[in-house]
Design an enzyme around this catalytic site. Structure first.
Site, PDB file in Angstrom:
ATOM      1  N   GLU A 137       5.723  32.698   1.832  1.00 53.22           N
ATOM      2  CA  GLU A 137       6.594  33.329   0.831  1.00 53.22           C
ATOM      3  C   GLU A 137       6.488  32.694  -0.559  1.00 53.22           C
ATOM      4  OE1 GLU A 137      10.800  31.008   1.681  1.00 53.22           O
ATOM      5  OE2 GLU A 137      10.412  32.885   2.739  1.00 53.22           O
ATOM      6  N   ARG A 190       0.854  -1.185   0.000  1.00 51.14           N
ATOM      7  CA  ARG A 190       0.000   0.000   0.000  1.00 51.14           C
ATOM      8  C   ARG A 190       0.890   1.235   0.000  1.00 51.14           C
ATOM      9  NH1 ARG A 190      -3.368  -3.111  -1.597  1.00 51.14           N
ATOM     10  NH2 ARG A 190      -5.085  -3.938  -0.351  1.00 51.14           N
TER      11      ARG A 190
END
Length: 182
Positions: free
Chosen positions: A140, A37
């Site tokens: 930013e 998985r």
């Protein structure tokens, strides 16, 4: 009903980044067979349905690199370590839109893609918006345009596939239900 649990016997971290971690689990299936998985680990996120007194929804237009295009979304962001989702919601609303509120109501929480990710998204409704003269600064590396849309405009943006993410489609459908019951 028999147990559907898959038991993890080994976990390998493939990538550990700023936002997500990718792990691969070796699991034993309910029938005893083994499988792998691939799982995206995410700290969780919030999204805010922000309504102005003029009955417009405050959204942001943002370039989304995985889609290679700009889309219009409700304000959202990831939960910082040890931060309560409601605090994240208020912070993200102010950072992304310049609006602040003391009126946040939790609507729903859901897993965004449980087939491969554990991200839990909390959606809040924000009323009594106040535009801030000096709002919190956006990250930013985050660039957004603020968009305020009517319900008809939001539905048109869905039709044009400019609004195309699940949380924002949910927000617009929630708005439609509110309008239908009022």
């Amino acid at each position: 009903m028999d147990s559907l649990e898959e038991k993890t016997v080994k976990r390998e971290t493939i990538f550990d980044g700023k936002i997500i971690k990718l792990v691969v689990d070796d699991v034993v299936l309910p029938n005893g067979a083994r499988s792998k998985r691939e799982i995206v680990k995410h700290p969780g996120a919030v999204a805010v349905i922000a309504m102005t007194p003029e009955n417009k929804m405050v959204m942001v237009e943002q370039y989304r690199k995985p889609l290679e295009k700009a889309i219009v979304e409700i304000p959202a962001g990831k939960i910082e370590p040890d931060e309560a989702p409601e605090l994240t919601a208020g912070r993200e609303l102010e950072e992304e839109t310049g609006y602040k509120t003391d009126d946040l109501k939790h609507l729903v929480s859901f897993y965004t893609s449980p087939g491969f990710a554990d991200e839990l998204l909390h959606i809040y409704l924000a009323g009594d918006l106040k535009k801030q003269a000096n709002p919190l600064q956006a990250d930013e590396d985050e660039f957004v345009n603020i968009v305020e849309v009517s319900l008809d405009e939001a539905l048109q943006l869905i039709e044009e596939k400019v609004i195309c993410d699940a949380k924002t489609v949910y927000a617009v459908q929630y708005w439609q239900l509110l309008e239908a019951t009022n």
